[in-house]
Design a protein around this motif. Structure first.
Motif, short mmCIF file in Angstrom:
data_model
loop_
_atom_site.label_atom_id
_atom_site.label_comp_id
_atom_site.label_asym_id
_atom_site.label_seq_id
_atom_site.Cartn_x
_atom_site.Cartn_y
_atom_site.Cartn_z
N VAL A 37 0.85 -1.18 0.00
CA VAL A 37 0.00 0.00 0.00
C VAL A 37 0.89 1.24 0.00
O VAL A 37 1.67 1.44 0.94
CB VAL A 37 -0.93 0.01 1.23
N PRO A 38 0.81 2.08 -1.03
CA PRO A 38 1.63 3.29 -1.05
C PRO A 38 1.27 4.20 0.12
O PRO A 38 0.12 4.21 0.59
CB PRO A 38 1.25 3.95 -2.40
N PRO A 39 2.23 4.97 0.60
CA PRO A 39 1.94 5.89 1.71
C PRO A 39 0.77 6.81 1.39
O PRO A 39 0.68 7.37 0.29
CB PRO A 39 3.25 6.68 1.86
N GLY A 40 -0.13 6.92 2.34
CA GLY A 40 -1.26 7.82 2.18
C GLY A 40 -2.42 7.25 1.41
O GLY A 40 -3.46 7.91 1.27
N LYS A 41 -2.29 6.01 0.88
CA LYS A 41 -3.36 5.41 0.10
C LYS A 41 -4.20 4.48 0.98
O LYS A 41 -3.72 3.92 1.96
CB LYS A 41 -2.80 4.63 -1.08
N ALA A 42 -5.46 4.32 0.60
CA ALA A 42 -6.37 3.45 1.36
C ALA A 42 -6.02 1.99 1.07
O ALA A 42 -5.92 1.59 -0.10
CB ALA A 42 -7.81 3.73 0.97
N PRO A 43 -5.84 1.16 2.11
CA PRO A 43 -5.53 -0.26 1.88
C PRO A 43 -6.57 -0.96 1.03
O PRO A 43 -6.23 -1.82 0.21
CB PRO A 43 -5.48 -0.83 3.31
N ALA A 44 -7.86 -0.61 1.20
CA ALA A 44 -8.91 -1.31 0.47
C ALA A 44 -8.75 -1.16 -1.03
O ALA A 44 -9.00 -2.10 -1.80
CB ALA A 44 -10.28 -0.80 0.91
N ASP A 45 -8.32 0.02 -1.50
CA ASP A 45 -8.16 0.23 -2.93
C ASP A 45 -7.04 -0.65 -3.49
O ASP A 45 -7.18 -1.27 -4.55
CB ASP A 45 -7.85 1.70 -3.21
N ALA A 46 -5.92 -0.69 -2.79
CA ALA A 46 -4.79 -1.48 -3.25
C ALA A 46 -5.14 -2.97 -3.25
O ALA A 46 -4.80 -3.71 -4.18
CB ALA A 46 -3.57 -1.23 -2.37
N VAL A 47 -5.82 -3.41 -2.20
CA VAL A 47 -6.17 -4.83 -2.11
C VAL A 47 -7.20 -5.20 -3.16
O VAL A 47 -7.16 -6.29 -3.75
CB VAL A 47 -6.68 -5.16 -0.69
N ALA A 48 -8.15 -4.31 -3.43
CA ALA A 48 -9.16 -4.58 -4.46
C ALA A 48 -8.51 -4.79 -5.82
O ALA A 48 -8.87 -5.69 -6.58
CB ALA A 48 -10.18 -3.45 -4.52
N ALA A 49 -7.53 -3.96 -6.13
CA ALA A 49 -6.82 -4.11 -7.40
C ALA A 49 -6.06 -5.44 -7.44
O ALA A 49 -6.06 -6.13 -8.47
CB ALA A 49 -5.86 -2.93 -7.60
N ALA A 50 -5.41 -5.80 -6.34
CA ALA A 50 -4.69 -7.07 -6.29
C ALA A 50 -5.64 -8.24 -6.40
O ALA A 50 -5.34 -9.26 -7.04
CB ALA A 50 -3.89 -7.15 -4.99
N ALA A 51 -6.82 -8.13 -5.80
CA ALA A 51 -7.80 -9.20 -5.86
C ALA A 51 -8.30 -9.40 -7.28
O ALA A 51 -8.44 -10.54 -7.76
CB ALA A 51 -8.97 -8.89 -4.93
N ARG A 52 -8.59 -8.30 -7.98
CA ARG A 52 -9.05 -8.43 -9.36
C ARG A 52 -7.99 -9.10 -10.23
O ARG A 52 -8.30 -9.94 -11.08
CB ARG A 52 -9.40 -7.04 -9.91
N ALA A 53 -6.72 -8.75 -10.00
CA ALA A 53 -5.65 -9.36 -10.77
C ALA A 53 -5.51 -10.85 -10.44
O ALA A 53 -5.30 -11.68 -11.34
CB ALA A 53 -4.33 -8.64 -10.48
N ALA A 54 -5.66 -11.19 -9.17
CA ALA A 54 -5.51 -12.59 -8.76
C ALA A 54 -6.63 -13.47 -9.31
O ALA A 54 -6.42 -14.65 -9.61
CB ALA A 54 -5.48 -12.68 -7.24
N LEU A 55 -7.82 -12.91 -9.45
CA LEU A 55 -8.98 -13.70 -9.89
C LEU A 55 -9.20 -13.64 -11.39
O LEU A 55 -10.07 -14.36 -11.91
CB LEU A 55 -10.24 -13.22 -9.17
N ALA A 56 -8.46 -12.81 -12.09
CA ALA A 56 -8.66 -12.66 -13.54
C ALA A 56 -8.44 -13.99 -14.25
O ALA A 56 -7.40 -14.64 -14.10
CB ALA A 56 -7.70 -11.60 -14.09
N GLY A 57 -9.44 -14.39 -15.02
CA GLY A 57 -9.34 -15.62 -15.79
C GLY A 57 -9.54 -16.90 -15.01
O GLY A 57 -9.50 -17.99 -15.59
#
Length: 404
Positions: A37-57
């Motif tokens: 999680v970049p400094p100052g960023k919301a953890p939920a946003d970063a995790v959501a992006a990682a989740a979409r990448a992990a589940l793709a396909g």
């Protein structure tokens, strides 16, 4: 939906800006991800992006068939860990299962701390039972003797159970009359120390997010050592048995398990025994508990040695107590031991970068731990023999004939 672990785990941070999260789809666990999680960023946003990448396909698992959970008993064996036990019991009392009891087995207690906790804090909501003979398997057998559920579930005093855990773990028994055992998903409650991160990087206790049915009538083609690869079925911190099937096989071998010279293997012995009796075993990742991994390097050393000892102790127990399995076991034993040794060698060869567990970070498995596992494997049969002498003549709690 993103889950950062149980509230009691103290937050999701792995180190620095890393976040470990469980991904759920319509309430069902489907993946874990780790992202920075970049400094100052919301953890939920970063995790959501990682989740979409992990589940793709990925083809996501189909919903489990519906079934009404049977009356269940949850057995928790413990010894002098009242603080941890309270955390576990609080989570068990929040289960959404409609009909269950909780049984705490106090194993060879040195103080009254566990009894005081259960009686003063929980009263009639939790049953307290004392077992004087040390050993996890002996304690579990005491729990079997007093349990009144059609299904008996087992977990440890160092877990936090998801509210849907017991329902998910026991529902398959109603849907499948031939099911003798079910196991579930175990994820880390916290990842704060190098020892915890190392263990989880190399698999931890998790068996994946795909449900699987093991049927002795249809051995899996991808497991030539079946059913002796018991470690792939699940772990003792998250397992349940049909009560009649468990009692019919004689419960757990009291000469195995934590608290005995065998150091482990009690769950593995029960898994193989149930399958050998003709029952099916189902792994269901919907049944989730969060496990508090040991925190120190010495804890990990002890665990590595115990894994090795428990593996060969359970194989020895099968040879001694289930001689009908001897021909099949002897045919597959060399390959099984070679497979176990290969696992430790593979850990040494390269660091683990486990998708969905710890991103691209490498955590090499120390050769010292592999050597300890191998030493444990050599010691397991001797430990089992010592433990067997100690419990010889002690009857099963529900069988006063004294047979072992």
């Amino acid at each position: 939906m993103l889950s950062f672990g149980p509230a009691q785990a103290g937050g999701p941070a792995v180190r620095g800006g890393d976040v470990y999260a469980l991904v759920r789809l319509r309430g069902r666990p489907v993946a874990t991800v780790v992202c920075r999680v970049p400094p100052g960023k919301a953890p939920a946003d970063a995790v959501a992006a990682a989740a979409r990448a992990a589940l793709a396909g990925r083809e996501l698992p189909a919903p489990a068939p519906p079934g009404d959970p049977l009356r269940a008993s949850v057995v928790v064996a413990t010894r002098e860990r009242a603080d941890q036990l309270a955390r576990a019991l609080d989570s068990l009392l929040e289960q959404d299962h409609p009909d269950f009891e909780i049984v705490v087995v106090d194993n060879a207690p040195a103080t009254s701390a566990t009894q005081d906790l259960v009686e003063h804090k929980y009263g009639e909501r939790v049953r307290y039972v004392r077992e004087s003979v040390p050993g996890l398997a002996v304690a579990h057998n005491r729990g079997i003797a007093v349990a009144d559920g059609a299904v008996i579930a087992f977990t440890d005093d160092d877990v936090v159970a998801d509210p849907h855990w017991l329902t998910a773990l026991t529902a398959p028994f109603a849907a499948d009359p031939g099911l003798g055992c079910a196991t579930g998903l175990i994820l880390p409650a916290r990842l704060r120390t190098p020892a915890q991160i190392l263990l989880e990087s190399h698999g931890g206790f998790a068996k994946g997010f795909e449900a699987r049915l093991y049927d002795p009538a249809r051995p899996p083609a991808d497991e030539p050592l079946f059913p002796f690869t018991a470690g792939s079925f699940g772990s003792g911190a998250n397992m349940a048995f049909r009560a009649t099937a468990l009692r019919d096989i004689g419960g757990f071998d009291p000469a195995t398990g934590t608290g005995t010279p065998a150091r482990g293997g009690d769950d593995l012995y029960a898994f193989v025994s149930v399958l050998a009796a003709g029952h099916r075993l189902r792994y269901t990742p919907d049944a989730l508990v969060w496990h508090h991994h040991r925190e120190t390097w010495q804890d990990l050393r002890n665990q590595a040695y115990g894994y090795g000892a428990g593996l060969t102790a359970y194989l020895t127990a099968l040879l001694v107590r289930r001689p009908a399995l001897l021909p099949a076991l002897l045919r597959k034993l060399p390959r099984g031991l070679a497979h176990a040794r290969t696992i430790t060698a593979h850990r040494e060869a390269a660091g683990a970068a486990v998708p969905g567990a710890h991103g691209a970070q490498d955590y090499p498995w120390p050769r010292q731990l592999s050597r300890l596992e191998r030493r444990g494997m050599l010691a397991g049969p001797v430990g089992y023999a010592k433990a067997r002498r100690r419990v010889r003549g002690v009857p099963l709690p529900w069988d006063q004939r004294g047979e072992r």
